[in-house]
Design an enzyme around this catalytic site. Sequence first.
Site, PDB file in Angstrom:
ATOM      1  N   ASP A 117      -1.659  -0.730   6.237  1.00  0.00           N
ATOM      2  CA  ASP A 117      -1.308  -0.391   8.081  1.00  0.00           C
ATOM      3  C   ASP A 117      -1.962  -1.386   9.030  1.00  0.00           C
ATOM      4  OD1 ASP A 117      -3.392   0.701   7.063  1.00  0.00           O
ATOM      5  OD2 ASP A 117      -2.842   2.760   7.291  1.00  0.00           O
ATOM      6  N   ASP A 130       0.908  -1.111  -0.434  1.00  0.00           N
ATOM      7  CA  ASP A 130      -0.120   0.321  -0.276  1.00  0.00           C
ATOM      8  C   ASP A 130       0.816   1.112   0.060  1.00  0.00           C
ATOM      9  OD1 ASP A 130      -1.977   1.144   0.247  1.00  0.00           O
ATOM     10  OD2 ASP A 130      -1.388   1.943   2.466  1.00  0.00           O
ATOM     11  N   ASP A 148      -6.457  -0.811   4.547  1.00  0.00           N
ATOM     12  CA  ASP A 148      -6.008  -1.967   4.317  1.00  0.00           C
ATOM     13  C   ASP A 148      -7.076  -3.344   4.416  1.00  0.00           C
ATOM     14  OD1 ASP A 148      -4.361  -0.575   2.288  1.00  0.00           O
ATOM     15  OD2 ASP A 148      -3.154  -0.117   3.797  1.00  0.00           O
TER      16      ASP A 148
END
Length: 708
Positions: A605, A411, A609
């Site tokens: 994190d 991410d 996500d």
Amino acid sequence: MEKLEIKPSISCSCGPLSLSEEKNAECYQCGIPITGKPLKFEVNGKMEDFCCFGCYLINRTTGLRGDEGTALAFLGKFGFGYFLAMIVMMLSMYIYGAHLTDPNDKEMIMFTGFIKWVILVLSTPVMILLGIPILKNSFSKENLLNFNTDTLIAIGSFSAYFLSVYSVLTGKNAIYFETATMILVLVTFGRYLETSSRVKASNFMKQLLDLTAKKATVLRNGQEIEIPVEEVQVGDVVKIRPGEKVSADGVILEGVGHVDESTLTGEVKPVLKKAGDYLYTGTTVLDGTFIIKVDKPQSQWTLNRFIELMKQVRNTKAPINRITDRIAFYFLPIVFFLALASFIYWYVYEGFEKALIVSLSVLLISCPCAFSIGAPLALWLGLGQAMKDGVIIKSAEILEKLSTVKKVFFDKTGTITDKFMKVSTTWFKDENAKNVFFSLEKNSEHPLAKSFVKSCQDCKELKVENFKVHFGFGISGNVEGKDYILGSEEFLKQYNVNLDEHLKNLRDKAIENGEIVTFLSDKKQVLGFVSFSQSIRPEAKLAVDALKSLNIEVGVLTGDTQHFANVLKKELGIEDVRANLLPEDKLKAIEEEKAKGKVVAMVGDGINDAPALTAADIGIAMGCGTDLTRESASISLISDDLRKIPLVIILSRKVKRVIYTNIFWAFIYNIIGMGLAVSGHLNPVFAALAMVLSSVFVIGNSLRVKSY
């Protein structure tokens, strides 16, 4: 005909445990979950649960809990058994030499007979002390057909012992007391080595326990009161002075200073802490005095969660571990068949004594001790080493799968970029809109939210109800009776909220600068605009290059604009950067890679996500701090250091290589050893010694994991 079901037995180092549907406590000594009714004994004035009397006896004898107490007990047994076994060995050599003297020498015959009785008396305590526990662990109480590795040892040693007893009683010369006792002594020494290696593997848990503060200074009614840590409650205000261990998890109310968090994160550099930051148990205050407020129960404190996770991990088995168990299960009947066939062959051609020696050698050399400990020991060492470096791997199966990863997706926000970003541009319709923006963000765990809250010093927090996270879009909530949404422009479009020319100009300028934009709306009009400037983590380039050197593909999945995606491609050299993605787009990207047969890892994190982390074969959550319970992540990094991702993959590959080396050695060793034993070229004592040396090799090879 009813199908025979063979149930596995649960064993501690002292013997098998009874199985039942009811699960009670863990054994106070060995830590194994007790199935059935526990045995209760008094320890230090308290009644504790034990799985068997053997564990209680070890605790009473050694005063040490866990593998250290078991190892010390094995060492004591070995010392006593070795002393008697060496005397038996020397007297047996005398007996063998006496056979060469004059067979008509009556005095010599009488003296030799007396020596045989002495040997019998000296051998019996060894058989009781060292042999009985192995014999008890040889068969399952539920099913006598459920053999294990101890069955081979028990049959070999007790066969030699009872044949020797029979020979003494009948006046025959077939005396094998030295074989029976030395087998048990060598096996006990091997168990000591195995248990000692587990002690080294579990030392990290002991270190964690040693980090626990015993006392806490609590502020009550304006006075400082020292109480046991176990009595600290949620809401207590605790004072921690320089040099003291942090006694509870809590938010800093007052104080500034440096804290050593190396035991949790693996980072040596002290961390500067101030009011509003968090202190974790297991860390040490270096300078400054802190006053913290405890905000969670003891079961959720960092150190307690670490220890609980270590216990859970220790009881898990990786697929390769279960495979070795199954191979060992089917291997034992084959060994019994070979031993029986060897006995019959040599009995026909050489007589009973030769047949017995050969069959005992086959049983002992084939004992798959090295095969049984090769996988679990390496896995446990690997998991402990990872945790020592601030990487929580939630099972042995995950560690094994990690070694096969072919693609890693990252991410962007808070993962590739710094977690806390700088607020660049703000616009609010009025002061109330700013307070609403602040109040909604205060309830969010998103990196953008934390960055805004940290920067807003003059904002007023309002009560938020019906707060909800909309993955990939933003958040919503009711503030003072009115509904609000906060998030991306796509989120506004769902409610047909449009931007005026002023807001469009702010948005376009922010996007040109590679900034992230967020909007506040009451579902009718835009009430606020905030943009965040972002910077790539300094270690990101090194982590990406390291992954590429491991022949692992790297990609980035982000909901951000294509502009910043191009920046990532240029700065980090990542070709596969996919921008403007919704949550379902990220899931689709992961599934596409998995469909190609690749094992995919996703790094995020762990909050916004969560769906992507769950969809990946391995989900890696960054910067978890004390939140180790995120179900979406297979692996949790306590810190935000991206370099730990390639490092933990290197560790997993090292563990896998060590395991396969152990298994290869065990197979080769057994094949060669069985060939020598069946052909009559291996004495039982040397077979037992070879078995111990094989275990020593596996233990030493497994310890290489720590030098990954």
